[in-house]
Scaffold this motif. Structure first.
Motif, PDB file in Angstrom:
ATOM      1  N   LYS A  60      -9.255  10.668 -20.950  1.00 16.24           N
ATOM      2  CA  LYS A  60     -10.394  10.047 -20.279  1.00 16.24           C
ATOM      3  C   LYS A  60     -10.153   8.573 -19.983  1.00 16.24           C
ATOM      4  O   LYS A  60     -10.583   8.050 -18.946  1.00 16.24           O
ATOM      5  N   ASN A  61      -9.455   7.877 -20.876  1.00 20.51           N
ATOM      6  CA  ASN A  61      -9.180   6.443 -20.697  1.00 20.51           C
ATOM      7  C   ASN A  61      -7.678   6.166 -20.657  1.00 20.51           C
ATOM      8  O   ASN A  61      -7.227   5.098 -21.071  1.00 20.51           O
ATOM      9  N   LYS A  62      -6.936   7.110 -20.165  1.00 20.82           N
ATOM     10  CA  LYS A  62      -5.475   7.068 -20.217  1.00 20.82           C
ATOM     11  C   LYS A  62      -4.885   5.779 -19.670  1.00 20.82           C
ATOM     12  O   LYS A  62      -3.921   5.231 -20.217  1.00 20.82           O
ATOM     13  N   ASN A  63      -5.447   5.266 -18.588  1.00 18.09           N
ATOM     14  CA  ASN A  63      -4.898   4.058 -17.961  1.00 18.09           C
ATOM     15  C   ASN A  63      -4.931   2.848 -18.891  1.00 18.09           C
ATOM     16  O   ASN A  63      -4.060   1.973 -18.818  1.00 18.09           O
ATOM     17  N   PHE A  64      -5.930   2.801 -19.783  1.00 21.18           N
ATOM     18  CA  PHE A  64      -6.043   1.681 -20.712  1.00 21.18           C
ATOM     19  C   PHE A  64      -5.000   1.768 -21.835  1.00 21.18           C
ATOM     20  O   PHE A  64      -4.679   0.777 -22.465  1.00 21.18           O
ATOM     21  N   TYR A  65      -4.489   2.968 -22.071  1.00 17.33           N
ATOM     22  CA  TYR A  65      -3.574   3.186 -23.181  1.00 17.33           C
ATOM     23  C   TYR A  65      -2.111   3.170 -22.760  1.00 17.33           C
ATOM     24  O   TYR A  65      -1.242   3.625 -23.492  1.00 17.33           O
TER      25      TYR A  65
END
Length: 249
Positions: A60-65
């Motif tokens: 869901k928040n892959k880009n932040f990780y």
């Protein structure tokens, strides 16, 4: 595969490299007098999460990780080691960086736990190794458990080639004795796979949690150390490390 958990931090910045999804699993065998997460100590079974649900949260928040990954913390995550293995194995299939935040309180009866730990470490990129106290008697007083098997675990990981960040919480009057800090430095100076050593200054922001949980808090009179004092204590640990490295070289 499910695990019992306490809370989830979607943008963790201090639990491993980069921005991370941090799952705080429920239950711990230590009773640290300065525990910052007392709500995670009891082995309650109120909330469950599956491997697939953790992966969905990550996606869901892959880009932040991008430069981070997934961290399992607690409590003591290896109290639910089967889940840790299952999740981290899935992470490796998906090329997700994995981090284990542990105080090694499950590392006892080594012949019984060795295989599970070896399996877990196969899928673990880095371990945040929390050394509570280098002195066994003081460790027992501080946590309710001796430290021999905990230090043995750190050595075991090092021999296994596991990358580690060693952490030590600085509690004035409890973990800041100069000779103890030198001994700590001498111990970690023998480790070949330690990437970083961190002094974590004790804070008292968790006291309201103890009151809400109706739990006894043992360090009411302890004043958190200043940054300058924490830096000075880290220098002492560094001096212990350097003394060992000088002999080894």
């Amino acid at each position: 595969m499910n695990a019992y958990y306490n809370s989830i931090e979607t943008f963790g910045a201090v639990d491993g490299p980069g921005i991370r999804l941090v799952i705080f699993l429920q239950g711990c065998f230590l009773r640290c007098k300065y525990c910052h997460n007392p709500e995670t100590i009891a082995f309650t079974k109120e909330k469950q999460i599956s491997v697939n649900e953790v992966i969905k949260l990550y996606e869901k928040n892959k880009n932040f990780y991008e430069s981070g990954g997934i961290t399992l913390s607690g409590g003591e995550p290896t109290a639910q080691i089967e889940f840790c293995i299952s999740l981290f194995k899935k992470c490796k299939e998906l090329n997700i960086n994995t981090c284990l935040d542990t105080a090694f309180s499950t590392f006892h009866n080594i012949d019984k736990v060795k295989e599970k730990w070896i399996e877990l470490l196969k899928y673990t990129d880095i371990v945040l190794a929390d050394i509570k106290h280098i002195d066994n008697k003081k460790h027992l007083d501080l946590t309710g458990k001796p430290n021999e098997e905990i230090l043995m675990a750190v050595k075991f990981l090092d021999e296994n080639g596991t990358k580690m960040w060693i952490r030590h919480v600085l509690v004035p009057g409890y973990t800041d004795d100069k000779e103890d800090l030198i001994r700590l430095g001498q111990f970690i100076g023998t480790l070949k796979n330690m990437e970083r050593f961190e002094i974590l200054p004790y804070h008292n922001m968790m006291i309201p949690k103890y009151r809400r949980l109706n739990m006894k808090f043992y360090l009411d009179g302890v004043i958190p150390p200043t940054k300058e004092y924490a830096s000075k204590c880290k220098d002492i640990v560094d001096s212990g490390m350097k003394s060992v490295l000088k002999i080894m070289n």
